[in-house]
Design a protein around this motif. Structure first.
Motif, PDB file in Angstrom:
ATOM      1  N   PRO A 120      33.216  46.023  50.083  1.00  9.62           N
ATOM      2  CA  PRO A 120      33.663  47.262  49.439  1.00  9.62           C
ATOM      3  C   PRO A 120      34.715  47.015  48.346  1.00  9.62           C
ATOM      4  CG  PRO A 120      34.557  47.102  51.665  1.00  9.62           C
ATOM      5  CD  PRO A 120      33.553  45.996  51.522  1.00  9.62           C
ATOM      6  N   CYS A 121      35.469  45.906  48.459  1.00  6.59           N
ATOM      7  CA  CYS A 121      36.476  45.598  47.439  1.00  6.59           C
ATOM      8  C   CYS A 121      35.833  45.434  46.068  1.00  6.59           C
ATOM      9  CB  CYS A 121      37.226  44.309  47.790  1.00  6.59           C
ATOM     10  SG  CYS A 121      38.006  44.285  49.405  1.00  6.59           S
ATOM     11  N   PHE A 122      34.642  44.840  46.037  1.00  5.62           N
ATOM     12  CA  PHE A 122      33.947  44.578  44.781  1.00  5.62           C
ATOM     13  C   PHE A 122      33.586  45.881  44.075  1.00  5.62           C
ATOM     14  CE2 PHE A 122      30.901  42.399  41.992  1.00  5.62           C
ATOM     15  CZ  PHE A 122      31.513  41.170  41.835  1.00  5.62           C
ATOM     16  N   LEU A 123      33.505  46.955  44.860  1.00 12.59           N
ATOM     17  CA  LEU A 123      33.186  48.273  44.320  1.00 12.59           C
ATOM     18  C   LEU A 123      34.429  49.111  44.069  1.00 12.59           C
ATOM     19  CD1 LEU A 123      30.203  49.051  46.713  1.00 12.59           C
ATOM     20  CD2 LEU A 123      30.061  48.287  44.352  1.00 12.59           C
ATOM     21  N   GLY A 124      35.611  48.540  44.359  1.00 10.56           N
ATOM     22  CA  GLY A 124      36.850  49.276  44.169  1.00 10.56           C
ATOM     23  C   GLY A 124      37.267  50.103  45.362  1.00 10.56           C
ATOM     24  N   GLU A 125      36.560  49.951  46.486  1.00  8.69           N
ATOM     25  CA  GLU A 125      36.901  50.685  47.707  1.00  8.69           C
ATOM     26  C   GLU A 125      37.833  49.852  48.589  1.00  8.69           C
ATOM     27  OE1 GLU A 125      35.892  53.835  48.315  1.00  8.69           O
ATOM     28  OE2 GLU A 125      34.958  53.834  46.329  1.00  8.69           O
ATOM     29  N   ASP A 126      38.359  50.471  49.651  1.00  8.23           N
ATOM     30  CA  ASP A 126      39.249  49.763  50.565  1.00  8.23           C
ATOM     31  C   ASP A 126      38.469  48.730  51.375  1.00  8.23           C
ATOM     32  OD1 ASP A 126      41.275  51.381  49.673  1.00  8.23           O
ATOM     33  OD2 ASP A 126      41.286  52.692  51.433  1.00  8.23           O
ATOM     34  N   MET A 149      40.122  28.369  41.836  1.00  9.64           N
ATOM     35  CA  MET A 149      39.948  29.233  42.994  1.00  9.64           C
ATOM     36  C   MET A 149      41.239  29.975  43.310  1.00  9.64           C
ATOM     37  SD  MET A 149      37.828  26.472  45.314  1.00  9.64           S
ATOM     38  CE  MET A 149      37.844  27.464  46.794  1.00  9.64           C
ATOM     39  N   ASN A 150      41.090  31.252  43.638  1.00 11.72           N
ATOM     40  CA  ASN A 150      42.204  32.072  44.120  1.00 11.72           C
ATOM     41  C   ASN A 150      41.922  32.373  45.588  1.00 11.72           C
ATOM     42  OD1 ASN A 150      44.031  34.115  44.762  1.00 11.72           O
ATOM     43  ND2 ASN A 150      43.887  35.104  42.760  1.00 11.72           N
ATOM     44  N   VAL A 151      42.698  31.780  46.478  1.00 13.38           N
ATOM     45  CA  VAL A 151      42.587  32.048  47.910  1.00 13.38           C
ATOM     46  C   VAL A 151      43.634  33.101  48.234  1.00 13.38           C
ATOM     47  CG1 VAL A 151      42.624  31.070  50.226  1.00 13.38           C
ATOM     48  CG2 VAL A 151      41.909  29.657  48.289  1.00 13.38           C
ATOM     49  N   ALA A 152      43.196  34.252  48.710  1.00 16.86           N
ATOM     50  CA  ALA A 152      44.112  35.393  48.756  1.00 16.86           C
ATOM     51  C   ALA A 152      44.034  36.175  50.057  1.00 16.86           C
ATOM     52  CB  ALA A 152      43.823  36.334  47.588  1.00 16.86           C
ATOM     53  N   HIS A 153      45.203  36.646  50.472  1.00 16.97           N
ATOM     54  CA  HIS A 153      45.273  37.724  51.457  1.00 16.97           C
ATOM     55  C   HIS A 153      45.556  38.994  50.678  1.00 16.97           C
ATOM     56  CE1 HIS A 153      47.602  40.442  54.217  1.00 16.97           C
ATOM     57  NE2 HIS A 153      46.423  40.334  54.803  1.00 16.97           N
ATOM     58  N   ILE A 154      44.628  39.962  50.767  1.00 15.37           N
ATOM     59  CA  ILE A 154      44.743  41.222  50.044  1.00 15.37           C
ATOM     60  C   ILE A 154      45.064  42.305  51.064  1.00 15.37           C
ATOM     61  CG2 ILE A 154      43.548  42.862  48.551  1.00 15.37           C
ATOM     62  CD1 ILE A 154      41.767  40.513  47.636  1.00 15.37           C
ATOM     63  N   PRO A 155      46.266  42.917  50.979  1.00 14.35           N
ATOM     64  CA  PRO A 155      46.751  43.776  52.064  1.00 14.35           C
ATOM     65  C   PRO A 155      46.258  45.218  52.015  1.00 14.35           C
ATOM     66  CG  PRO A 155      48.429  43.574  50.384  1.00 14.35           C
ATOM     67  CD  PRO A 155      47.278  42.698  49.940  1.00 14.35           C
ATOM     68  N   GLY A 156      45.279  45.514  51.187  1.00 17.18           N
ATOM     69  CA  GLY A 156      44.768  46.875  51.062  1.00 17.18           C
ATOM     70  C   GLY A 156      43.728  46.894  49.962  1.00 17.18           C
ATOM     71  N   ASN A 157      43.634  47.997  49.252  1.00 18.10           N
ATOM     72  CA  ASN A 157      42.694  48.081  48.142  1.00 18.10           C
ATOM     73  C   ASN A 157      42.991  47.000  47.111  1.00 18.10           C
ATOM     74  OD1 ASN A 157      41.606  49.078  45.433  1.00 18.10           O
ATOM     75  ND2 ASN A 157      40.732  50.569  46.846  1.00 18.10           N
ATOM     76  N   ALA A 158      41.968  46.245  46.723  1.00 20.96           N
ATOM     77  CA  ALA A 158      42.175  45.108  45.821  1.00 20.96           C
ATOM     78  C   ALA A 158      42.781  45.534  44.494  1.00 20.96           C
ATOM     79  CB  ALA A 158      40.848  44.391  45.586  1.00 20.96           C
ATOM     80  N   LEU A 159      42.413  46.705  44.008  1.00 21.77           N
ATOM     81  CA  LEU A 159      42.899  47.165  42.712  1.00 21.77           C
ATOM     82  C   LEU A 159      44.339  47.662  42.762  1.00 21.77           C
ATOM     83  CD1 LEU A 159      39.703  49.053  41.467  1.00 21.77           C
ATOM     84  CD2 LEU A 159      40.473  46.746  40.867  1.00 21.77           C
ATOM     85  N   ALA A 160      44.880  47.814  43.990  1.00 20.96           N
ATOM     86  CA  ALA A 160      46.271  48.236  44.141  1.00 20.96           C
ATOM     87  C   ALA A 160      47.241  47.069  44.046  1.00 20.96           C
ATOM     88  CB  ALA A 160      46.462  48.961  45.474  1.00 20.96           C
ATOM     89  N   GLY A 161      46.717  45.839  44.071  1.00 19.27           N
ATOM     90  CA  GLY A 161      47.562  44.655  43.904  1.00 19.27           C
ATOM     91  C   GLY A 161      48.241  44.221  45.189  1.00 19.27           C
ATOM     92  N   GLY A 162      49.298  43.452  45.023  1.00 17.81           N
ATOM     93  CA  GLY A 162      50.036  42.934  46.169  1.00 17.81           C
ATOM     94  C   GLY A 162      49.384  41.745  46.835  1.00 17.81           C
ATOM     95  N   TRP A 163      48.465  41.062  46.102  1.00 17.60           N
ATOM     96  CA  TRP A 163      47.794  39.901  46.689  1.00 17.60           C
ATOM     97  C   TRP A 163      48.799  38.786  46.945  1.00 17.60           C
ATOM     98  CZ3 TRP A 163      42.680  38.753  43.572  1.00 17.60           C
ATOM     99  CH2 TRP A 163      41.967  39.945  43.391  1.00 17.60           C
ATOM    100  N   ARG A 164      48.590  38.069  48.023  1.00 17.58           N
ATOM    101  CA  ARG A 164      49.350  36.842  48.312  1.00 17.58           C
ATOM    102  C   ARG A 164      48.375  35.687  48.141  1.00 17.58           C
ATOM    103  NH1 ARG A 164      50.607  33.549  52.808  1.00 17.58           N
ATOM    104  NH2 ARG A 164      52.741  32.728  52.717  1.00 17.58           N
TER     105      ARG A 164
END
Length: 215
Positions: free
Chosen positions: A32-38, A68-83
């Motif tokens: 769903p992240c690829f579509l902009g959803e949670d 490569m970006n290895v990430a923990h995304i804490p919510g909607n991907a478009l909202a940011g805050g990736w680690r």
């Protein structure tokens, strides 16, 4: 190395990059992240690999390399805050390494600066041997000692056609199909950075990818 991302200082240089983007994550397929959803479960454990078939950044040829970006995304991907931990192909020489960091770190401006703005914290940047042998989401992706994934396409008909979607939130080539698949195996092992997970049988998506910016 731990870095808190801020708005990057733009260097007057541009880039033209072309290849594929491969996303593997903990979400069910399709992601769903690829579509902009949670994301499923309100968080995503993902790897985004950019295979640069051809291109240049800051005048430096970076063709044939993978980042490569290895990430923990804490919510909607478009909202940011990736680690994130950034892994750069050890085949890159020093000039290529710095050019890729400048481009994907947002210092060169343009759409890659917008992408970099989604990252709240870059935990580390490492050079590592990378094997990227995925075509239409069939194959494997390996970052030595850190990431291991084997991928299989989702077939949408009895003739073996791979299921696709078009014009998603992360599409960069208008009309290009995003091929849908699943991971046969997906492991991340970076306990030193607080990133270790296993998510077999979950989402994998691969699509054509292109970014250009000339200041």
């Amino acid at each position: 190395m731990t870095t808190t991302m801020t708005t990057p200082t733009t260097t007057k240089a541009g880039y033209r990059l072309e290849g594929t983007m491969l996303e593997i994550c903990s979400c069910s397929a399709p992601c769903p992240c690829f579509l902009g959803e949670d994301p499923d479960g309100n968080e995503c454990h993902g790897v985004i690999a950019f295979k640069l078939e051809k291109g240049q950044a800051r005048g430096v040829d970076v063709s044939g390399l993978t980042l490569m970006n290895v990430a923990h995304i804490p919510g909607n991907a478009l909202a940011g805050g990736w680690r994130s931990v950034i892994l750069i192909d050890s085949a890159a020489d020093d000039a290529q390494y710095e050019a890729l960091l400048d481009a994907f770190g947002g210092k060169l401006g343009g759409p890659l600066a917008d992408l970099a703005g989604l990252v709240g914290e870059v935990v580390a940047v490492e050079r590592v041997p990378i094997v990227h042998e995925a075509q239409q989401v069939e194959g494997r992706l390996i970052a030595q000692g850190r990431v291991e994934a084997e991928l299989a396409p989702i077939q949408s008909s009895p003739d073996g056609t791979t299921a696709t979607m078009h014009d998603s939130a992360f599409t960069t080539v208008k009309g290009a199909p995003a091929y849908l698949g699943k991971s046969r195996r997906y492991r991340v092992s970076m306990p030193q950075h607080g990133m270790s997970w296993t998510h077999d049988g979950q989402n994998a998506i691969q699509t054509a990818w292109k970014m250009e910016f000339e200041p």
